[in-house]
Design an enzyme around this catalytic site. Structure first.
Site, PDB file in Angstrom:
ATOM      1  CG  ASP A  52      -0.276   0.098   2.513  1.00 24.51           C
ATOM      2  OD1 ASP A  52       0.954   0.303   2.538  1.00 24.51           O
ATOM      3  OD2 ASP A  52      -0.951  -0.020   3.540  1.00 24.51           O
ATOM      4  CG  ASP A  85      -5.925  -5.266   1.882  1.00 25.11           C
ATOM      5  OD1 ASP A  85      -6.486  -4.512   1.064  1.00 25.11           O
ATOM      6  OD2 ASP A  85      -5.601  -4.884   3.030  1.00 25.11           O
ATOM      7  CB  CYS A 134     -11.082 -26.753   7.844  1.00 29.38           C
ATOM      8  SG  CYS A 134      -9.552 -25.831   7.627  1.00 29.38           S
ATOM      9  CB  CYS A 141      -5.906 -25.594   7.769  1.00 26.80           C
ATOM     10  SG  CYS A 141      -6.453 -25.524   9.492  1.00 26.80           S
ATOM     11  CB  CYS A 190      -8.857 -28.354  10.759  1.00 21.82           C
ATOM     12  SG  CYS A 190      -9.704 -26.837  11.279  1.00 21.82           S
ATOM     13  CG  HIS A 233      -8.917 -22.451  11.068  1.00 23.19           C
ATOM     14  ND1 HIS A 233      -9.390 -23.552  10.400  1.00 23.19           N
ATOM     15  CD2 HIS A 233      -9.988 -21.612  11.205  1.00 23.19           C
ATOM     16  CE1 HIS A 233     -10.681 -23.404  10.160  1.00 23.19           C
ATOM     17  NE2 HIS A 233     -11.067 -22.227  10.641  1.00 23.19           N
TER      18      HIS A 233
END
Lengths: 369, 369
Positions: A94, A268, A306, A308, A311, A337
């Site tokens: 940015d 974002d 999930c 991930c 998880c 996660h």
């Protein structure tokens, strides 16, 4: 005019959603995309390896923070932000405009640029549009943003018009001073507050200059959610369709869904990482506040849908224990996660657009919550 | 007598150092070994995946902390500590004795056991030797420790004798109440303060009961370094050689080197992880205090001889930046490095003993520092 880095693969027949790709110095990324926020040369709570595993294709760095600490010149010595933080995929930086805007009383905006005080030690600093580009060139980001003036909500029409016009003049100075040899992309930022005609004027001004992409700024700054979505819809509709469209600093999973529906390609937000550190976890069926007593003996993962690392390996009860015990691993596992949830949601959205069933995908998304 | 879990592979001809293996319910580990400390069901700052990558073969859990939060019964519901924290290799749990000893004014020791107050909420708690075994059986650790009474330094001969005798009586109660069906090992703890003859008596008492391994407690509690090493040497020499020998809560890399030299097989210490969080990093050439200004533009890894994730990817300057910016990633990356250093040091020690050149290895270790 400039050659667009954007390739459109598929335009939804159901809504303004689109499936595309953006080409950068560090490879391409697929859109619609969510960019995890790496404020201080690190996405809080995760390693670059974690980000790769999560499937993040591009991250965001904050020019304001890096300018103040450790400084863009130091980062340049290390070959730029990619090498400094060991991230080999695209980075968008940015301009610092939003952070300076957030300083309020510590900042003074003039035609020349923004005078402000460091939030770290109160020292006097100054950032012109030219400086903002120079700093981002030193950082070596793939996508740079023009320095803009952010407009608070509410703001009068007159304030909004003046501020938006200044943003356009600054945008021209950014584009003029940019070194086009580096291959870094430069995006213009559409302000205009909550006035659709001023947003249209801002777009016209930016198009006359010509950028590699166009962002919507000044949304999600305190206005009602309906107004945010309405302004996103109106502004996105006015945007040139052969360039990437970026909605800055937004938002919740629902905001992403609605932004994509209205034609946004890039998002974002600090929400997945910040909420993770506060123990608020996103799931396909809603939010989990992990400190709640109901999870004390809960053997299920955060989200049974999930895949991930968190998880696959840990129960809600274990994550609650880590959070209650103030263990640093809580921040790691929760951030992994939540980022996986956001990145995975966008992957699902992309597949749905490819198969022209985004409308159904969106309905299912809400039905589960 | 009991069958020893220890296999001796090689006895150094140069000193008391030995190369062996210990067999447990969750597989074997190679000795001499360093056990990272996982106080609250997590080794602070790292994931189980990180620990696998680092090469950690066994970790330590703290019975006192887990007993208070989240509670051994909850952990038992999850199939034990291994499943709860997703660690599939051996775990040793301490007895809680040292932590209760550390509470000092909050603890009262009687023949029956230790009455103490929770450091979390001040509630009254009680742990008998039988309770300590019961809690560790619920946790399902591979190696349990007897509840002991730790002796401060300095302590009179009379105090030391009484306390050591109580530890021996408690050890017998631990052994008697233990469920031998579970395959969990139980180690006795040799106290005796700084009195070699009392250490000898303690060993005799424990040998009469018979344990699966023998630990030296009450060292590194404030006594001069020379005295610690001298007492380690004298005590280790008296230990039965067909069982694993464990020096509890020790220590610096130099302490590990000297402990191995004197015949110790197992070590644990919070130093690598605690120092990592404080920005103190271990290297083959000495310590690096990462916040120091000299590292601001230092492009080298922490240790050029190191192959850990942190050293493969990040510069000292980046790690300094993370530390100064209070980023959680600092704790992760520093902990990964320091644990890798400790675990790698032990791997080097094991190879040196195998090749009967531990004396030379130790000389080189000191020469580099």
């Amino acid at each position: 005019m400039t050659t667009s880095p954007f390739t459109l693969y598929k335009q939804s027949t159901q809504c303004a959603a689109r499936r595309g790709q953006v080409a950068t110095n560090h490879g391409t990324f697929q859109t619609p995309v969510f960019m995890p926020v790496g404020t201080q040369a690190t996405v809080k709570g995760v390693t670059p390896d974690n980000l790769h595993d999560i499937g993040a294709e591009i991250i965001l760095g904050n020019t304001y923070h890096l300018y103040i600490r450790p400084g863009h010149e130091l980062i340049k010595e290390f070959g730029g932000l990619h090498d400094f933080m060991a991230w080999d995929r695209p980075i968008l930086t940015d301009s610092g405009g939003f952070q300076i805007f957030s300083l309020r009383d510590l900042a003074k905006i003039t035609e020349k640029g923004a005078a402000f005080k460091s939030h770290l030690n109160g020292s006097d600093l100054f950032l012109s549009p030219e400086d903002a580009v120079m700093v981002q060139e030193a950082l070596g980001s793939d996508i740079m943003m023009c320095l803009d003036t952010c407009i608070p909500y509410p703001a009068t029409r007159d304030e909004t018009r003046k501020s938006t016009a200044l943003t356009a003049r600054w945008a021209r100075r950014c584009r003029e001073v940019q070194n086009r040899e580096t291959g870094q992309l430069l995006f213009g930022i559409v302000q205009g507050g909550m006035y659709a005609d001023l947003r249209q004027e801002a777009i016209d001004d930016l198009l006359e200059i010509g950028f590699d992409g166009y962002a919507m700024g000044g949304l999600s700054v305190g206005e009602p959610k309906d107004m945010m979505l309405d302004m996103t819809e109106q502004t996105a509709a006015l945007m040139p369709k052969d360039y990437p469209i970026y909605l800055m600093g937004v938002g919740t999973p629902e905001d992403l869904m609605e932004g994509v529906w209205r034609g946004v390609d890039m998002f974002d937000c600090v929400m997945p990482t910040r909420n993770a550190r506060n123990g608020m976890l996103f799931t396909s069926t809603g939010k989990v506040v992990i400190k709640n007593a109901q999870y004390q003996r809960d053997q299920r993962p955060i989200d049974e849908a999930c895949s991930c690392y968190t998880c696959r390996n840990f129960s809600r009860a274990y994550l609650r224990h880590l959070y209650m015990a103030h263990e640093v691993l809580a921040a790691n596992l929760n951030s992994i996660h939540n980022l996986h949830y956001y990145v995975g949601l966008m992957a699902g959205i992309r597949r749905a657009i490819e198969e022209d069933r985004f409308k159904e995908f969106r309905q299912e998304f809400y039905a589960k919550r």
